[in-house]
Structures are given as C-alpha cells and as structure tokens.
Design a protein around this motif. Structure first.
Motif, mmCIF file in Angstrom:
data_model
loop_
_atom_site.group_PDB
_atom_site.id
_atom_site.type_symbol
_atom_site.label_atom_id
_atom_site.label_comp_id
_atom_site.label_asym_id
_atom_site.label_seq_id
_atom_site.Cartn_x
_atom_site.Cartn_y
_atom_site.Cartn_z
ATOM 1 N N GLU A 179 0.868 -1.181 0.000
ATOM 2 C CA GLU A 179 0.000 0.000 0.000
ATOM 3 C C GLU A 179 0.901 1.227 0.000
ATOM 4 O O GLU A 179 1.276 1.748 1.058
ATOM 5 C CB GLU A 179 -0.923 -0.008 1.224
ATOM 6 C CG GLU A 179 -1.871 1.180 1.306
ATOM 7 C CD GLU A 179 -2.595 1.449 0.001
ATOM 8 O OE1 GLU A 179 -2.168 2.358 -0.736
ATOM 9 O OE2 GLU A 179 -3.583 0.760 -0.279
ATOM 10 N N THR B 155 1.007 4.341 2.391
ATOM 11 C CA THR B 155 1.602 4.318 3.728
ATOM 12 C C THR B 155 3.064 4.761 3.669
ATOM 13 O O THR B 155 3.567 5.383 4.607
ATOM 14 C CB THR B 155 1.507 2.925 4.363
ATOM 15 O OG1 THR B 155 2.223 1.976 3.553
ATOM 16 C CG2 THR B 155 0.063 2.481 4.490
ATOM 17 N N VAL C 34 -4.150 7.629 8.232
ATOM 18 C CA VAL C 34 -3.502 6.387 7.801
ATOM 19 C C VAL C 34 -4.339 5.146 8.128
ATOM 20 O O VAL C 34 -4.472 4.258 7.277
ATOM 21 C CB VAL C 34 -2.080 6.293 8.389
ATOM 22 C CG1 VAL C 34 -1.502 4.903 8.202
ATOM 23 C CG2 VAL C 34 -1.175 7.316 7.709
ATOM 24 N N CYS D 134 -5.855 2.180 5.334
ATOM 25 C CA CYS D 134 -5.693 0.717 5.470
ATOM 26 C C CYS D 134 -6.544 0.211 6.636
ATOM 27 O O CYS D 134 -6.013 -0.185 7.678
ATOM 28 C CB CYS D 134 -4.233 0.349 5.697
ATOM 29 S SG CYS D 134 -3.136 0.861 4.394
ATOM 30 N N LYS E 146 -4.736 -1.645 10.302
ATOM 31 C CA LYS E 146 -4.476 -0.398 11.014
ATOM 32 C C LYS E 146 -3.124 -0.433 11.718
ATOM 33 O O LYS E 146 -2.382 0.553 11.716
ATOM 34 C CB LYS E 146 -5.583 -0.138 12.041
ATOM 35 C CG LYS E 146 -6.936 0.171 11.436
ATOM 36 C CD LYS E 146 -7.951 0.414 12.535
ATOM 37 C CE LYS E 146 -9.341 0.692 11.967
ATOM 38 N NZ LYS E 146 -10.329 0.902 13.047
ATOM 39 N N ALA F 62 -0.236 -0.058 9.291
ATOM 40 C CA ALA F 62 -0.193 1.307 8.764
ATOM 41 C C ALA F 62 0.384 2.264 9.801
ATOM 42 O O ALA F 62 1.217 3.127 9.481
ATOM 43 C CB ALA F 62 -1.590 1.750 8.344
ATOM 44 N N ALA G 48 4.135 1.997 10.053
ATOM 45 C CA ALA G 48 4.839 2.803 9.057
ATOM 46 C C ALA G 48 4.926 4.255 9.507
ATOM 47 O O ALA G 48 5.964 4.916 9.350
ATOM 48 C CB ALA G 48 4.122 2.708 7.713
ATOM 49 N N LEU G 49 3.849 4.756 10.092
ATOM 50 C CA LEU G 49 3.851 6.131 10.584
ATOM 51 C C LEU G 49 4.828 6.274 11.751
ATOM 52 O O LEU G 49 5.537 7.275 11.871
ATOM 53 C CB LEU G 49 2.434 6.521 11.022
ATOM 54 C CG LEU G 49 2.052 7.991 10.893
ATOM 55 C CD1 LEU G 49 2.189 8.466 9.469
ATOM 56 C CD2 LEU G 49 0.631 8.202 11.405
#
Length: 446
Positions: free
Chosen positions: A231, A234, A351, A355, A359, A362, A365-366
C-alpha cells in the motif's frame, strides 16, 4: 430501563472530549513519562558543548540516538502484535531507566564521549517502545468514531512532555539544584509516569497478543514492512511524517546556540521559549485533530501543516533575529511554528482509514517515520551546516515542508478502504481484532 441504567449509558466526560475512559490513566502516565524524557531536550546540547564536546560531536550523538529511536518506533508495532502493547511499554520503561543511569554515571559524570554515545543510543530504544506501544493500544481499543480525537490527545500528552513541560521544568530546576541533578530528576519523572500508566490502566486489550495465534512471528514482522510497498500510500505518509518533526530535532541542536549567542537570550529564556513553542504545539494538536473531523484529515495536513510550516520555519529564524532580544516577538514566532507542526497530527487518523484492515501495520509505518525524524533532523545539521550555516538549514526545512505538501495530494482514502470502513463493526471489538479481517492476508501492528 431504570434511571441508573440511563445514567450508565451516558458517555463520561472523558469520552465526550475524546479520551477513551479505560485508557485515561495511560494518557496521564504518558504525559509524566514524556516530561521526564523532555527535561534534557533544551539544554543537553549546550551542556555538552560547554563541557568540551564540539557541535559536530553533539549533532552526531543526536543522530545515532535518533537512529535507535527510529528502529524502536517501528518495532513497537510488531512487538505489540506479538506480546501485547502493555508488555512492550514495560520493556520500554526498563530500557530507558537502565541506560539513563549508565549515560549519567559512566558517560556524563566522567566525560566519556564513547560511553555517552553507547548509553544514550541504547536509551533511545526506550521511549518509542513505551509511547508508541501506547499508541498501538489506543488504536486497538478505541472506537473508529473516536480515533481522531484520541490520537490528538496522544500527541497532546506526548509533546506536552517532550519538550514542553520537560523544558519548563528544567528552566526552573537548573537554577535551584543545578544541571546534573536536573538530569537525575528526569529519571524519577519517567519511572513515576511509567508506573502510573502501567499499574493503573486496566483495559484488557493491551495486556494480550493482538495478532491472531496462527500468525507466525515472521509474518508479523514482515507484514509491518511489506505494507510500505503493498500500500504505497503508507510509504508516502511515512515520508511526510518524517519531514513533520525533523525540524524540531534539528532545532534542538542548532537553536540553543542561535538564541543565546545571536538573539541574546539566557539559557533560562531559551528553555522558556522552547516551552512556549511546544505549549502552542500541544494545544494545536487537539485543535487540528478536531478540525480534521470536520474539514478532512488531508486538508488540515496539507494546508495548515505543510504550507504553514514552510512559512513558519523561516519566520522563527528571521523575526527573532530582526527584533534582537525581544522575548515577546520571539514567542509569537515560536507559537506560529509550533502550531503548524501540530497540524500534521491528523495523519494518525488518516492512515488507519487508508488501510482499515491493517491499522496496526499502517501505524507502524507512521511510527517509523516519526522515529526517523529524530535522526534525519540532526543529520541534516551534520551534513549541511557547513554549507550556509543555520540559515541554509532553515531553507532546507522550508523546502522539505513544501515538498511534503505535494506528497499529501496522494494521500486520499481509496474507495475499497471506504467500503471496508463502512462495514458495520461488532460490538465486541476484541473479538473483531482476532479475525483475519483486521490484519488482511499479512497480519501486523502499530
């Protein structure tokens, strides 16, 4: 239905303002923990420079520390999937406490720079496991309708401590007990906050493994990385999040010297200014989260965050320099800067919408982007300070914020994600999390 039943169905005050009631003490403990972590933020760099370390060495120390923070920020997600957020928070508290003692005793007090680097870097693994472990807990236990506000309160507590109240605490304690004793006081605050959060928060979700039992350790860790290419949005969000606070960590390296040597402030004035900047930040954390629920998450991030910060960064440099020694003017410029950085908070709500079935991955990634900002900022100082000094760094960050604004154009919620989010949720959220739908084909978390 009795009157008691009616009253019990009414949302509590904490729920009405966006804090999930079962997690209330977690937010309180997080604030105390981050106050302790932020005590040194405004004066560690000048302290080290005044005790024989070069500005380049200090920037290097902050950079390697930031790399450790970045790694731990990502690990907080998959480890929470594997062991549960509460255990990850315990590990973070232990790491921070042990290596803070090592940093002070074997590094700072004997002026051993190699030990400072080793202990401070390892300590950098601590706060992300604690703080972002709690963010995972929030994402797992909070209803979707409340997630944006809960994320705002998380960042309110996070930045309320680091460096807002932490720096304010240091500005008053240093004249009374001295710089070294103030370092030690941060340990007490961190331990107190950790114990409040972990002993008083009884919400059951965080105490258990979040990934389904059939998912392997390899699947958990790989999934939290593979989402970056499965994705791509992200990945873009991660880059935007890195740019968001990179300037903050760079400013902790270069701005103490700028404000004390160029603008003419004392150390106490600089620490108080730093507290004002981030008081603005924590207040606008809440405002931006609430605005995002009404105006749209991407709108707030791109306009108030990216465009605003591209303007506020040079303002924070040029305006105080033009009004030499004027604390009020510098404070107004700092408030503007703090508010624009806070406008990136809606990313934490956006985010998971991109996704909705993953969650945790995602948010991992953040978290990786948030951690990366702690070393990217000082690294930019290390690499480019010799180019055009502080002024050159200021314009690099202004350009990066403008670039982030272009990237946000890509962060729309896809149609399939909207459809998934509109699917009625089960009342038993814990049961919902134990289905494959929460994680998609490759389960993960943070």
């Amino acid at each position: 239905m009795t009157q008691t039943d009616v009253l019990s169905d009414r949302p509590s005050l904490t729920d009405r303002i966006g804090i999930p009631r079962p997690l209330l003490w977690g937010f309180v403990g997080l604030l105390l923990f981050m106050i302790g972590d932020g005590v040194e933020a405004g004066y560690l760099a000048p302290y080290l420079e005044n005790h024989g370390q070069s500005a380049r060495d200090v920037a290097f120390l902050f950079t390697v520390y930031g790399v450790a923070v970045s790694i731990a920020s990502w690990l907080s997600g998959p480890l929470s999937d594997l062991w549960g957020p509460k255990r990850v928070m315990w590990i973070g508290l232990a790491i921070w406490s042990v290596f803070e003692v090592a940093f002070l005793v074997m590094g700072l007090q004997v002026a051993s720079f190699p030990m400072m680097v080793a202990a401070y870097t390892l300590r950098g693994l601590g706060y992300p496991l604690f703080a972002y472990g709690f963010l995972v807990w929030i994402a797992a236990a909070t209803p979707p309708r409340q997630l944006g506000s809960a994320a705002g309160w998380f960042w309110f507590a996070f930045s309320g401590g680091l460096p807002t109240l932490g720096s304010l605490f240091a500005s008053f304690s240093i004249p009374v007990i001295g710089e070294l004793a103030t370092f030690w006081s941060s340990l007490g605050l961190v331990v107190a906050g950790g114990l409040v959060a972990l002993l008083l928060t009884r919400e059951p979700t965080g105490a258990t493994r979040l990934a389904p039992q059939h998912v392997s350790v390899k699947g958990i860790f790989f999934g939290s990385l593979s989402i970056l290419w499965r994705e791509p949005k992200t990945f873009v969000a991660m880059i935007v999040r890195t740019i968001d606070t990179a300037s903050e960590y760079a400013f902790l390296v270069i701005m103490p010297s700028f404000f004390m040597k160029v603008v003419g402030f004392t150390l106490s004035q600089w620490l108080q200014l730093l507290s004002i900047v981030f008081l603005s930040n924590i207040l606008f954390n809440l405002v931006s989260g609430m605005l995002a629920d009404r105006l749209g998450h991407r709108t707030v991030v791109s306009i108030a965050g990216c465009l605003g910060a591209a303007i506020s960064v040079p303002v924070f440099y040029y305006v105080p320099m033009a009004y030499h020694g004027n604390f009020l003017v510098a404070s107004l410029a700092g408030i503007f800067y703090g508010a624009t950085v806070a406008a990136f908070v809606p990313l934490s709500g956006l985010v998971p919408q991109i996704c909705p079935k993953e969650k945790a991955a995602a948010l991992s990634a953040l978290g990786l982007g948030a951690g990366a900002s702690t070393w990217v900022g000082p690294a930019i100082v290390t690499w480019f300070e010799g180019w055009h000094g502080i002024e050159g760094i200021i314009w690099i960050f202004s350009g990066l914020y403008a670039f982030a604004g272009i990237l946000t154009l890509y962060l729309s919620v896809p149609d399939h994600a909207r459809e998934a989010a509109s699917t009625p949720q089960r009342k038993d959220r814990r049961a919902d999390r134990n289905t494959d739908g929460m994680y998609g084909e490759t389960p993960v978390l943070h």
